[in-house]
Design a protein around this motif. Structure first.
Motif, PDB file in Angstrom:
ATOM      1  N   LEU A 204     -15.182  12.432  -0.404  1.00 56.04           N
ATOM      2  CA  LEU A 204     -16.338  12.711   0.451  1.00 56.04           C
ATOM      3  C   LEU A 204     -15.891  13.040   1.868  1.00 56.04           C
ATOM      4  CD1 LEU A 204     -19.365  12.865   0.904  1.00 56.04           C
ATOM      5  CD2 LEU A 204     -19.391  10.378   1.205  1.00 56.04           C
ATOM      6  N   ARG A 205     -14.922  12.302   2.373  1.00 55.01           N
ATOM      7  CA  ARG A 205     -14.400  12.588   3.711  1.00 55.01           C
ATOM      8  C   ARG A 205     -13.815  13.997   3.775  1.00 55.01           C
ATOM      9  NH1 ARG A 205     -11.362   6.781   4.763  1.00 55.01           N
ATOM     10  NH2 ARG A 205     -13.031   5.784   5.992  1.00 55.01           N
ATOM     11  N   GLY A 206     -13.194  14.432   2.700  1.00 56.92           N
ATOM     12  CA  GLY A 206     -12.632  15.774   2.667  1.00 56.92           C
ATOM     13  C   GLY A 206     -13.688  16.851   2.849  1.00 56.92           C
ATOM     14  N   LYS A 207     -14.940  16.512   2.541  1.00 62.76           N
ATOM     15  CA  LYS A 207     -16.015  17.493   2.673  1.00 62.76           C
ATOM     16  C   LYS A 207     -16.744  17.398   4.012  1.00 62.76           C
ATOM     17  CE  LYS A 207     -16.960  17.826  -2.293  1.00 62.76           C
ATOM     18  NZ  LYS A 207     -17.966  17.714  -3.390  1.00 62.76           N
ATOM     19  N   ILE A 208     -16.834  16.176   4.580  1.00 64.34           N
ATOM     20  CA  ILE A 208     -17.689  16.016   5.759  1.00 64.34           C
ATOM     21  C   ILE A 208     -16.933  15.786   7.062  1.00 64.34           C
ATOM     22  CG2 ILE A 208     -19.560  15.093   4.325  1.00 64.34           C
ATOM     23  CD1 ILE A 208     -18.900  12.313   5.442  1.00 64.34           C
ATOM     24  N   GLU A 209     -15.672  15.340   6.980  1.00 61.30           N
ATOM     25  CA  GLU A 209     -14.936  15.020   8.195  1.00 61.30           C
ATOM     26  C   GLU A 209     -14.168  16.233   8.712  1.00 61.30           C
ATOM     27  OE1 GLU A 209     -15.119  12.255   9.828  1.00 61.30           O
ATOM     28  OE2 GLU A 209     -15.747  10.691   8.407  1.00 61.30           O
ATOM     29  N   THR A 210     -14.125  16.394  10.027  1.00 61.53           N
ATOM     30  CA  THR A 210     -13.323  17.450  10.629  1.00 61.53           C
ATOM     31  C   THR A 210     -11.849  17.214  10.340  1.00 61.53           C
ATOM     32  OG1 THR A 210     -14.952  17.717  12.404  1.00 61.53           O
ATOM     33  CG2 THR A 210     -12.738  18.622  12.785  1.00 61.53           C
ATOM     34  N   ASP A 211     -11.437  15.946  10.458  1.00 62.68           N
ATOM     35  CA  ASP A 211     -10.067  15.545  10.127  1.00 62.68           C
ATOM     36  C   ASP A 211     -10.153  14.328   9.206  1.00 62.68           C
ATOM     37  OD1 ASP A 211      -7.450  14.823   9.928  1.00 62.68           O
ATOM     38  OD2 ASP A 211      -7.167  14.334  12.055  1.00 62.68           O
ATOM     39  N   PRO A 212     -10.073  14.535   7.902  1.00 65.53           N
ATOM     40  CA  PRO A 212     -10.200  13.417   6.961  1.00 65.53           C
ATOM     41  C   PRO A 212      -9.195  12.298   7.191  1.00 65.53           C
ATOM     42  CG  PRO A 212     -10.350  15.516   5.802  1.00 65.53           C
ATOM     43  CD  PRO A 212      -9.923  15.828   7.207  1.00 65.53           C
ATOM     44  N   ALA A 213      -8.037  12.614   7.791  1.00 62.28           N
ATOM     45  CA  ALA A 213      -7.028  11.589   8.053  1.00 62.28           C
ATOM     46  C   ALA A 213      -7.430  10.690   9.211  1.00 62.28           C
ATOM     47  CB  ALA A 213      -5.674  12.246   8.339  1.00 62.28           C
ATOM     48  N   SER A 214      -8.365  11.167  10.031  1.00 59.20           N
ATOM     49  CA  SER A 214      -8.866  10.374  11.151  1.00 59.20           C
ATOM     50  C   SER A 214     -10.398  10.446  11.154  1.00 59.20           C
ATOM     51  CB  SER A 214      -8.294  10.908  12.475  1.00 59.20           C
ATOM     52  OG  SER A 214      -8.754  10.132  13.571  1.00 59.20           O
ATOM     53  N   PRO A 215     -11.023   9.795  10.193  1.00 58.96           N
ATOM     54  CA  PRO A 215     -12.476   9.937   9.997  1.00 58.96           C
ATOM     55  C   PRO A 215     -13.284   9.398  11.177  1.00 58.96           C
ATOM     56  CG  PRO A 215     -11.602   8.156   8.649  1.00 58.96           C
ATOM     57  CD  PRO A 215     -10.427   8.860   9.216  1.00 58.96           C
ATOM     58  N   GLN A 216     -14.356  10.135  11.502  1.00 64.82           N
ATOM     59  CA  GLN A 216     -15.238   9.746  12.587  1.00 64.82           C
ATOM     60  C   GLN A 216     -16.658   9.450  12.107  1.00 64.82           C
ATOM     61  OE1 GLN A 216     -13.938   9.476  15.804  1.00 64.82           O
ATOM     62  NE2 GLN A 216     -12.034   9.846  14.681  1.00 64.82           N
ATOM     63  N   ILE A 217     -16.972   9.820  10.870  1.00 68.03           N
ATOM     64  CA  ILE A 217     -18.328   9.627  10.345  1.00 68.03           C
ATOM     65  C   ILE A 217     -18.392   8.379   9.477  1.00 68.03           C
ATOM     66  CG2 ILE A 217     -20.191  10.644   8.970  1.00 68.03           C
ATOM     67  CD1 ILE A 217     -19.035  13.406   9.700  1.00 68.03           C
ATOM     68  N   ILE A 218     -17.549   8.321   8.454  1.00 63.22           N
ATOM     69  CA  ILE A 218     -17.430   7.108   7.637  1.00 63.22           C
ATOM     70  C   ILE A 218     -16.077   6.492   7.955  1.00 63.22           C
ATOM     71  CG2 ILE A 218     -17.367   6.140   5.309  1.00 63.22           C
ATOM     72  CD1 ILE A 218     -19.028   8.490   4.346  1.00 63.22           C
ATOM     73  N   VAL A 219     -16.093   5.419   8.725  1.00 60.47           N
ATOM     74  CA  VAL A 219     -14.848   4.806   9.179  1.00 60.47           C
ATOM     75  C   VAL A 219     -14.518   3.591   8.317  1.00 60.47           C
ATOM     76  CG1 VAL A 219     -15.222   5.603  11.533  1.00 60.47           C
ATOM     77  CG2 VAL A 219     -15.982   3.314  10.877  1.00 60.47           C
ATOM     78  N   THR A 220     -13.239   3.297   8.228  1.00 62.39           N
ATOM     79  CA  THR A 220     -12.784   2.116   7.495  1.00 62.39           C
ATOM     80  C   THR A 220     -12.776   0.915   8.418  1.00 62.39           C
ATOM     81  OG1 THR A 220     -11.382   3.452   6.043  1.00 62.39           O
ATOM     82  CG2 THR A 220     -10.882   1.102   6.189  1.00 62.39           C
ATOM     83  N   VAL A 221     -13.367  -0.176   7.961  1.00 60.31           N
ATOM     84  CA  VAL A 221     -13.301  -1.449   8.680  1.00 60.31           C
ATOM     85  C   VAL A 221     -12.324  -2.317   7.903  1.00 60.31           C
ATOM     86  CG1 VAL A 221     -14.594  -3.438   9.527  1.00 60.31           C
ATOM     87  CG2 VAL A 221     -15.688  -1.185   9.438  1.00 60.31           C
ATOM     88  N   ARG A 222     -11.137  -2.485   8.453  1.00 56.01           N
ATOM     89  CA  ARG A 222     -10.047  -3.124   7.716  1.00 56.01           C
ATOM     90  C   ARG A 222     -10.446  -4.498   7.173  1.00 56.01           C
ATOM     91  NH1 ARG A 222      -4.903  -1.736   7.471  1.00 56.01           N
ATOM     92  NH2 ARG A 222      -5.156  -0.269   9.211  1.00 56.01           N
TER      93      ARG A 222
END
Length: 230
Positions: A204-222
């Motif tokens: 999903l990040r590959g479709k919506i994020e400008t940079d999937p390696a540094s997501p700004q929309i769906i972020v990971t909370v460790r």
């Protein structure tokens, strides 16, 4: 409503039970009723409901006991407690047993309807955000399974649409992998599904994020899960 909402009314007073049934049926709900805890338990075993209106003081098995039992069985159906008790400790006990809301008798039918709709909005993403909405700068159409931005569109899978819809309904809140799996896959996570959710998030990040390696929309909370940053 996009579909008929199924409500279970658990109330031992016949006049109140019938009045609630008549009112909610008039408002377009599909209604089932139980007069005691045993009937309520059997109803929940036999059918899936969208919301349960549960009287606290019931014969045979109390509403509080029923609520605690269902939550222990991981039945996540929203529950609104109905009771004549108005003391603070009774409200706390009902909520601590797993209820989602609490309304004290006497109450108006319109107030009850408002509480039912509020609980459904919190637990049903489609009711909270609809089928078409904005998500992280994208225009989302879950019915058509498409997202678009700046004149560029692409398709999404039904699973991705459900994930977007759930995140959109819960902005700024950490959603655990277990919660996401239960909501989107409609099943409980047993272990291997952790990898399943991570893989779907990555796609999903590959479709919506400008940079999937540094997501700004769906972020990971460790150590906790994911969060939609609106």
């Amino acid at each position: 409503m996009d579909r008929t909402v199924h409500v279970l009314i658990v109330e031992d007073e016949e006049k109140i039970r019938q009045a609630l049934c008549d009112f909610l049926e008039f408002k377009g709900f599909a209604v089932a009723a139980a007069a005691d805890g045993i009937e309520a338990r059997a109803a929940v075993e036999a059918e899936r409901f969208d919301v349960i209106l549960l009287d606290l003081m019931l014969p045979k098995v109390s509403g509080e006991q029923l609520c605690a039992m269902w939550r222990k069985q991981d039945i996540q159906t929203p529950i609104i407690m109905l009771t004549a008790k108005g003391r603070e400790k009774d409200k706390v006990a009902g909520l601590n047993s797993g209820a989602d809301d609490y309304i004290t008798k006497p109450f108006s039918l319109e107030e009850l309807l408002a509480r039912v709709n509020a609980v459904l909005r919190r637990t049903d993403p489609a009711r909270a955000v609809g089928r078409a909405f904005s998500f992280g700068g994208w225009d989302v159409d879950t019915a058509a399974l498409r997202i678009s931005r700046d004149g560029r569109g692409q398709t999404i899978t039904s699973r991705e649409a459900s994930m977007i819809q759930y995140f959109a309904a819960n902005p700024g809140r950490v959603v655990s992998r277990e919660e996401l799996y239960r909501q989107v896959w409609d099943d409980d996570m047993t272990g291997v599904e952790t990898r399943t959710t991570d893989m779907h998030i990555a796609k999903l990040r590959g479709k919506i994020e400008t940079d999937p390696a540094s997501p700004q929309i769906i972020v990971t909370v460790r150590g906790a899960g994911y969060m939609y940053v609106d």
